[in-house]
Write a protein that holds these residues in place. Structure first.
Motif, PDB file in Angstrom:
ATOM      1  N   PHE A   1       0.811  -1.219   0.000  1.00  0.00           N
ATOM      2  CA  PHE A   1       0.000   0.000   0.000  1.00  0.00           C
ATOM      3  C   PHE A   1       0.847   1.272   0.000  1.00  0.00           C
ATOM      4  O   PHE A   1       0.303   2.373  -0.071  1.00  0.00           O
TER       5      PHE A   1
ATOM      6  N   ALA B   1       0.559   3.871  -3.125  1.00  0.00           N
ATOM      7  CA  ALA B   1      -0.738   4.543  -3.196  1.00  0.00           C
ATOM      8  C   ALA B   1      -0.876   5.596  -2.102  1.00  0.00           C
ATOM      9  O   ALA B   1      -1.384   6.703  -2.347  1.00  0.00           O
ATOM     10  N   GLU B   2      -0.418   5.280  -0.888  1.00  0.00           N
ATOM     11  CA  GLU B   2      -0.503   6.237   0.213  1.00  0.00           C
ATOM     12  C   GLU B   2       0.417   7.434  -0.020  1.00  0.00           C
ATOM     13  O   GLU B   2       0.066   8.581   0.288  1.00  0.00           O
TER      14      GLU B   2
ATOM     15  N   LYS C   1       1.291   8.638  -2.917  1.00  0.00           N
ATOM     16  CA  LYS C   1       0.664   9.473  -3.952  1.00  0.00           C
ATOM     17  C   LYS C   1      -0.337  10.439  -3.327  1.00  0.00           C
ATOM     18  O   LYS C   1      -0.375  11.626  -3.676  1.00  0.00           O
ATOM     19  N   LYS C   2      -1.144   9.948  -2.413  1.00  0.00           N
ATOM     20  CA  LYS C   2      -2.149  10.793  -1.770  1.00  0.00           C
ATOM     21  C   LYS C   2      -1.504  11.887  -0.926  1.00  0.00           C
ATOM     22  O   LYS C   2      -1.932  13.048  -0.946  1.00  0.00           O
TER      23      LYS C   2
END
Length: 364
Positions: free
Chosen positions: A253, A256-257, A259-260
């Protein structure tokens, strides 16, 4: 004699020779091209500890020699905010913080060691090193007082804060105090000092625990970033550690984290040192991972690399050169920024002494 033998070769044999040479030609040509394609980069090492967990380290002139050898123009330097205890019940002095179950205690003298060693260097060597403050307990609301004292005592030395150790799995579990968090009140007081003096903060804050396969602690760094948008944070190792990888191999994960976080917080920068190169930036064949290449290209000014040296400098150059396959997968401009320029761009533009005078005038 040799010419006579060649002259007797049959037309069929000559054809076979020509075909063989044709098939071999791409391999013969490709070898020197592959060798020549390996880029030589100039570096800024964004993560160097000049002492280990026993507050011991090689002298700074040896660091300069290692930098010269490894094409390292600049380096962040800091101490280590913790000291490993040699417990009364342990027959042998531990070699690392995980060597036994004895605790760790916060050690503020590490900053004085760094400052004094730095000030002994010639000015041209000082210009290549960028000292960061780290000798404080991140659960103590007096931490900001220590920072101010060090800034006043050594006003022309400090250019950042860190590496601040919060949420560092086994390491912070051994500390003889509460578990430090990126979003506690003590750290918020530290961030206010960072904002006042324009100091970047290198923050270690694990994204999760050893067992949880989810971003358990992501809110802690997210809160800190949101509450102090006037502070530039460098997230050490993108929230990873060797202990996390030992238990979970790879955090699926993480990308994705990240990127946020980058999309939501313009004050977030990422240190790709230590545990990020593998298994994230490079796969097992040393090929750059496409998702990470795309993310770095999307935010070309927000990433940097470092050796995470710990009191010894002989492997710094090798550690940075291991990023070559990843840097080569980026555009030349982005690769240069990651290897050297991004770290330097975060350093305060004016001497801290100027801001100290203004700070005192504001109080008066």
């Amino acid at each position: 004699m040799q010419q006579q033998r060649q002259g007797r070769l049959s037309p069929r044999f000559r054809l076979l020779i020509c075909l063989s040479l044709t098939l071999l030609a791409p391999w013969v040509i490709a070898a020197p091209q592959t060798q020549a394609s390996a880029s030589n980069y100039d570096y800024s090492d964004a993560h160097v500890h000049v002492v280990d967990f026993f507050q011991e380290g090689d002298p700074l002139p040896e660091l300069i020699r290692a930098m010269d050898k490894g094409n390292i123009d600049h380096a962040m330097i800091s101490g280590i905010p913790l000291m490993k205890k040699w417990h009364e019940n342990e027959p042998k002095r531990p070699r690392y913080y995980a060597g036994d179950d004895a605790g760790m205690y916060w050690y503020s003298a590490t900053d004085s060691y760094v400052a004094e060693a730095y000030r002994k260097l010639p000015k041209d060597q000082q210009a290549r090193l960028h000292p960061f403050l780290c000798g404080f307990n991140p659960t103590d609301k007096n931490a900001d007082k220590h920072l101010r004292q060090m800034l006043e005592t050594y006003p022309d030395v400090w250019q950042g804060i860190g590496e601040v150790l919060t949420r560092h799995d086994d390491l912070t579990a051994l500390t003889q105090d509460d578990t430090p968090r990126a979003n506690n009140e003590a750290m918020y007081r530290v961030y206010r000092v960072a904002a006042e003096f324009g100091l970047p903060v290198l923050l270690h804050s694990n994204i999760t625990s050893k067992r949880e396969r989810n971003p358990l602690y992501i809110s802690e760094i997210n809160d800190a970033l949101a509450a102090h948008s006037d502070v530039n944070f460098i997230w050490a190792h993108a929230g990873t550690s060797t202990t996390l990888h030992r238990y979970q191999d790879k955090l699926d994960f993480l990308l994705a984290e990240l990127k946020k976080l980058l999309a939501n917080h313009k004050n977030l920068y990422v240190d790709l040192s230590w545990t990020v190169l593998e298994p994230y930036l490079l796969n097992k064949d040393d090929k750059a991972v496409a998702g990470w290449v795309a993310l770095v290209e999307q935010y070309p000014t927000r990433f940097m690399i470092g050796s995470d040296a710990l009191g010894s400098y002989d492997k710094m150059g090798k550690a940075l050169k291991e990023y070559t396959p990843f840097l080569d997968a980026l555009s030349k401009e982005t690769a240069r920024k990651i290897a050297r320029d991004n770290f330097l761009a975060l350093l305060p533009p004016k001497p801290i002494s100027d801001k100290l005078v203004k700070s005192q005038q504001d109080k008066d």
